[in-house]
Design an enzyme around this catalytic site. Structure first.
Site, mmCIF file in Angstrom:
data_model
loop_
_atom_site.group_PDB
_atom_site.id
_atom_site.type_symbol
_atom_site.label_atom_id
_atom_site.label_comp_id
_atom_site.label_asym_id
_atom_site.label_seq_id
_atom_site.Cartn_x
_atom_site.Cartn_y
_atom_site.Cartn_z
ATOM 1 N N GLN A 1 -33.544 11.914 -5.754
ATOM 2 C CA GLN A 1 -32.581 10.820 -5.986
ATOM 3 C C GLN A 1 -31.650 10.660 -4.778
ATOM 4 O O GLN A 1 -31.351 9.546 -4.355
ATOM 5 C CB GLN A 1 -31.739 11.099 -7.233
ATOM 6 C CG GLN A 1 -32.481 10.836 -8.529
ATOM 7 C CD GLN A 1 -31.544 10.894 -9.714
ATOM 8 O OE1 GLN A 1 -30.720 11.796 -9.810
ATOM 9 N NE2 GLN A 1 -31.659 9.948 -10.621
ATOM 10 N N HIS B 1 -23.362 10.370 -6.441
ATOM 11 C CA HIS B 1 -24.276 11.505 -6.542
ATOM 12 C C HIS B 1 -23.479 12.781 -6.774
ATOM 13 O O HIS B 1 -22.564 13.091 -6.014
ATOM 14 C CB HIS B 1 -25.110 11.627 -5.258
ATOM 15 C CG HIS B 1 -26.214 12.619 -5.366
ATOM 16 N ND1 HIS B 1 -27.453 12.300 -5.875
ATOM 17 C CD2 HIS B 1 -26.260 13.947 -5.073
ATOM 18 C CE1 HIS B 1 -28.224 13.376 -5.879
ATOM 19 N NE2 HIS B 1 -27.516 14.392 -5.409
ATOM 20 N N ARG C 1 -17.978 16.084 -16.009
ATOM 21 C CA ARG C 1 -17.553 15.386 -14.783
ATOM 22 C C ARG C 1 -16.443 14.372 -15.043
ATOM 23 O O ARG C 1 -16.385 13.775 -16.105
ATOM 24 C CB ARG C 1 -18.743 14.633 -14.160
ATOM 25 C CG ARG C 1 -19.757 15.552 -13.521
ATOM 26 C CD ARG C 1 -20.983 14.801 -13.064
ATOM 27 N NE ARG C 1 -21.793 14.324 -14.161
ATOM 28 C CZ ARG C 1 -22.941 13.683 -14.022
ATOM 29 N NH1 ARG C 1 -23.389 13.403 -12.826
ATOM 30 N NH2 ARG C 1 -23.630 13.302 -15.080
ATOM 31 N N CYS D 1 -35.007 19.708 -11.523
ATOM 32 C CA CYS D 1 -34.264 18.469 -11.785
ATOM 33 C C CYS D 1 -34.786 17.384 -10.839
ATOM 34 O O CYS D 1 -35.755 17.586 -10.133
ATOM 35 C CB CYS D 1 -32.766 18.698 -11.618
ATOM 36 S SG CYS D 1 -32.331 19.251 -9.964
ATOM 37 N N ARG E 1 -24.107 4.669 -4.787
ATOM 38 C CA ARG E 1 -24.552 5.751 -5.682
ATOM 39 C C ARG E 1 -23.438 6.773 -5.790
ATOM 40 O O ARG E 1 -22.805 7.122 -4.791
ATOM 41 C CB ARG E 1 -25.818 6.405 -5.133
ATOM 42 C CG ARG E 1 -26.124 7.736 -5.815
ATOM 43 C CD ARG E 1 -27.570 7.955 -6.118
ATOM 44 N NE ARG E 1 -27.772 9.217 -6.826
ATOM 45 C CZ ARG E 1 -27.795 9.334 -8.160
ATOM 46 N NH1 ARG E 1 -27.639 8.274 -8.920
ATOM 47 N NH2 ARG E 1 -27.966 10.510 -8.725
ATOM 48 N N ASP F 1 -21.384 17.135 -20.452
ATOM 49 C CA ASP F 1 -21.059 16.620 -19.125
ATOM 50 C C ASP F 1 -19.554 16.770 -18.922
ATOM 51 O O ASP F 1 -18.771 16.192 -19.665
ATOM 52 C CB ASP F 1 -21.459 15.125 -19.068
ATOM 53 C CG ASP F 1 -21.526 14.589 -17.654
ATOM 54 O OD1 ASP F 1 -20.855 15.157 -16.774
ATOM 55 O OD2 ASP F 1 -22.238 13.588 -17.442
HETATM 56 N N1 LIG Z 1 -25.087 22.034 -16.390
HETATM 57 C C1 LIG Z 1 -26.238 21.619 -15.851
HETATM 58 N N2 LIG Z 1 -26.176 20.796 -14.787
HETATM 59 C C2 LIG Z 1 -27.352 20.360 -14.280
HETATM 60 C C3 LIG Z 1 -28.595 20.717 -14.801
HETATM 61 N N3 LIG Z 1 -29.565 20.119 -14.067
HETATM 62 C C4 LIG Z 1 -28.924 19.397 -13.125
HETATM 63 N N4 LIG Z 1 -27.595 19.537 -13.240
HETATM 64 C C5 LIG Z 1 -26.505 18.896 -12.501
HETATM 65 O O1 LIG Z 1 -26.454 17.568 -12.962
HETATM 66 C C6 LIG Z 1 -25.847 16.740 -11.981
HETATM 67 C C7 LIG Z 1 -26.657 15.455 -11.884
HETATM 68 O O2 LIG Z 1 -26.608 14.862 -13.132
HETATM 69 P P1 LIG Z 1 -27.851 14.226 -13.836
HETATM 70 O O3 LIG Z 1 -27.694 14.451 -15.321
HETATM 71 O O4 LIG Z 1 -29.125 14.734 -13.180
HETATM 72 O O5 LIG Z 1 -27.809 12.705 -13.517
HETATM 73 P P2 LIG Z 1 -26.608 11.693 -13.579
HETATM 74 O O6 LIG Z 1 -25.768 11.921 -12.357
HETATM 75 O O7 LIG Z 1 -25.908 11.771 -14.903
HETATM 76 O O8 LIG Z 1 -27.353 10.292 -13.577
HETATM 77 P P3 LIG Z 1 -28.126 9.555 -12.407
HETATM 78 O O9 LIG Z 1 -27.108 8.698 -11.728
HETATM 79 O O10 LIG Z 1 -29.175 8.772 -13.070
HETATM 80 O O11 LIG Z 1 -28.667 10.631 -11.491
HETATM 81 C C8 LIG Z 1 -25.772 17.578 -10.725
HETATM 82 O O12 LIG Z 1 -24.417 17.992 -10.558
HETATM 83 C C9 LIG Z 1 -26.656 18.790 -11.028
HETATM 84 O O13 LIG Z 1 -26.183 19.967 -10.387
HETATM 85 C C10 LIG Z 1 -28.618 21.594 -15.928
HETATM 86 O O14 LIG Z 1 -29.660 21.945 -16.477
HETATM 87 N N5 LIG Z 1 -27.409 22.013 -16.408
HETATM 88 ZN ZN LIG Z 2 -30.241 18.861 -9.731
#
Ligand SMILES: Nc1nc2c(ncn2[C@@H]2O[C@H](COP(=O)(O)OP(=O)(O)OP(=O)(O)O)[C@@H](O)[C@H]2O)c(=O)[nH]1
Ligand SMILES: [Zn+2]
Length: 259
Positions: free
Chosen positions: A135, A116, A193, A130, A114, A191
């Site tokens: 997860q 994360h 990242r 969230c 994962r 996003d």
């Molecule tokens: N900018 C922003 N970041 C968020 C929000 N809610 C959660 N996060 C961040 O989103 C990140 C997690 O991303 P997610 O979109 O939940 O999921 P993912 O990593 O793309 O996908 P999965 O692997 O399925 O969990 C973490 O870094 C959280 O801090 C939000 O409303 N706004």
């Molecule tokens: Zn979160």
């Protein structure tokens, strides 16, 4: 700040792009005043400012800083007593990232993995806005139950915008904007990242193939682009509650999450 932000496009945007990238890398709001100066060097000297050559800056922004394994030690956890925590540090002094290895995964087979992204509010505080906390724990427990796995804990808080900006986005969400709109209103992409570092950590630990625990198909694509084989996508649908139903629906509708 609420936006909406309007774009005026004129001339070359090289300096503007670099300025925004610098703001983002410092976890500041992406807002900068860009001024042409006839003698930038003496202006900088007079005001004790740092100067950076634009071309080198553009190269630096496009590349990712090499990550080095610093230390690893045994870490028995609730999810598995056979845990080991590895710490990685990038050369450029930016955020450190962690890998939690469970058991002794066979490097010649796809490992349950994962990626994360850090979520202080969800992982630590148990936020119901969230699904990150469930997860994180769900993934570790699956790895513990199967006896092997690797969870990368990437310090990319708020999808790479940092905790302060995530709270700015939450404040906009309190005013009715959804998770994607709030990011845009602040001047960020949906996003921010960079998943290259996840692939780099996996490779440096000797993994080349994963069974990836995620609902995000873009993570699967990014891993593949970065040279990691995704043998299987393993869904991780946990943590839905009455506070995050709309948030999860937005992720499915706008960000393509398979929820
Ligand atoms: N900018 C922003 N970041 C968020 C929000 N809610 C959660 N996060 C961040 O989103 C990140 C997690 O991303 P997610 O979109 O939940 O999921 P993912 O990593 O793309 O996908 P999965 O692997 O399925 O969990 C973490 O870094 C959280 O801090 C939000 O409303 N706004
Ligand atoms: Zn979160």
């Amino acid at each position: 700040m609420k936006g909406p932000l309007r774009s005026d496009r004129d001339g070359t945007a090289l300096a503007h792009r670099a300025a925004l990238a610098l703001c983002k890398s410092a976890r500041l709001l992406p807002a900068a005043v860009v001024l042409p100066l006839t003698d930038a060097r003496s202006f900088a000297a007079q005001h004790a400012l740092t100067t950076l050559p634009l071309e080198r800056l553009a190269d630096h922004i496009a590349s990712s800083s090499p990550l080095h394994p610093i230390v690893a030690a045994r870490l028995p956890m609730e999810a598995s007593e056979a845990g080991r925590l590895h710490i990685f540090r990038p050369e450029d002094g930016a955020e450190e990232h962690y890998a939690i290895e469970i058991g002794r995964p066979d490097r010649s087979k796809p490992v349950l993995a994962r990626l994360h992204s850090a979520c202080f509010t969800g992982d630590i505080l148990g936020s119901l806005k969230c699904d990150c906390g469930p997860q994180l724990r769900g993934a570790l427990h699956q790895m513990g139950a199967q006896g092997a796995g690797v969870l990368l804990y990437l310090n990319q808080e708020g999808r790479g915008i940092g905790l302060i900006n995530k709270m700015r986005a939450y404040s906009l969400q309190d005013q009715g904007f959804d998770t994607v709109e709030a990011n845009h209103r602040l001047g960020f992409e949906d996003d921010e990242r960079d998943f290259r570092l996840g692939a780099d950590i996996l490779k440096s630990m000797g993994f080349s193939s994963v069974r990836l625990l995620t609902n995000n198909p873009k993570k699967v694509d990014m891993m593949t682009t970065c040279g990691i084989t995704v043998a299987e996508r393993v869904p991780l649908k946990v943590g839905e509650n009455r506070h995050n139903t709309a948030y999860l629906a937005t992720k499915a509708r706008k960000s393509g999450h398979l929820l």
